[in-house]
Design a protein around this motif. Structure first.
Motif: not given
Length: 253
Positions: A148-157
């Motif tokens: 799963l790719f999630v956006k966390v604080d302007y980063r894709i994690v």
């Protein structure tokens, strides 16, 4: 990252505020100050994007401190006295937290700070993402197998879906409680997340919780136990779906 100063003359209140800031993934704590004068010294040496300040402080109140600033950053006031609310908004505070407040109330104020910061600094909001990927709705990019790719604080994690123990809704954000590594905060609705996750493992058991049933230890008294200290309630609206998921896999009836 949004650089934040916390100001409160009460040590315990300041420690609580500091911890809440540190738990917010898009905040970085620039300083925790017990007086407005200490905050002034910090601001003379480094840039600050937002301030969470108590109002009723000796020597120099939070209100007078903000009024003294030529170009004040984003302001959130914290105080035990509701009568100060109007004064706070007169100096353009973006929000007002009435003590005692918890993490959910803080996160709602933090979301307002983030939104205002992005309006004031659009370039900074996009600088960590490719232009074609940046979107206010791009919190969850896609699901591919167990990834799963999630956006966390302007980063894709990238995270492993199987590593999510449960998901907790906190106002506009979701807190992903992970088996390994730190928990993650993502800007997304719980409804949308429930639609994306595989139905053979994840069940929405409550308006505020989605559980990876692979991590459920037991179900009893309308609660799902994740570990020795974590018991999540099964809401009335989600009882039927939860029990169906369990009964479809139940043996030894």
């Amino acid at each position: 990252m949004i650089r934040v100063i916390a100001i409160d003359d009460e040590p315990l209140a300041l420690l609580q505020l500091q911890r809440m800031i540190e738990k917010t993934p898009f905040f970085t704590l620039a300083a925790a100050c017990q007086s407005a004068f200490d905050a002034m010294k910090v601001m003379e040496e480094e840039s600050v994007d937002a301030i969470f300040a108590d109002i009723n402080m000796p020597d120099l109140s939070g209100l007078d401190f903000i009024r003294s600033l030529t170009n004040p950053p984003i302001i959130v006031f914290t105080t035990a006295y509701s009568q100060y609310a109007l004064d706070g908004y007169k100096v353009n505070a973006i929000d007002y937290l009435l003590k005692p407040f918890g993490q959910p109330e803080f996160q709602r104020a933090a979301a307002k700070v983030k939104k205002q910061y992005e309006l004031l600094h659009p370039a900074a909001s996009k600088q960590h993402l490719p232009e074609e990927e940046y979107s206010a709705d791009a919190t969850c990019e896609h699901i591919d197998g167990d990834i799963l790719f999630v956006k966390v604080d302007y980063r894709i994690v990238r995270i492993s879906i199987s590593g999510i123990r449960y998901i907790e809704s906190q106002s506009e954000y979701l807190k992903l409680h992970m088996q390994n590594g730190p928990d993650l905060m993502v800007l997304m609705s719980i409804k949308r997340m429930a639609e994306l996750l595989p139905k053979d493992r994840f069940v929405r058991i409550h308006r505020s919780y989605i559980v990876n049933m692979s991590h459920a230890v037991e179900i009893a008294k309308m609660r799902v136990r994740i570990d020795e200290d974590t018991f999540l309630p099964i809401g009335d609206l989600y009882k039927e779906d939860t029990l169906k998921f369990i009964n479809d896999r139940l043996v030894g009836r």
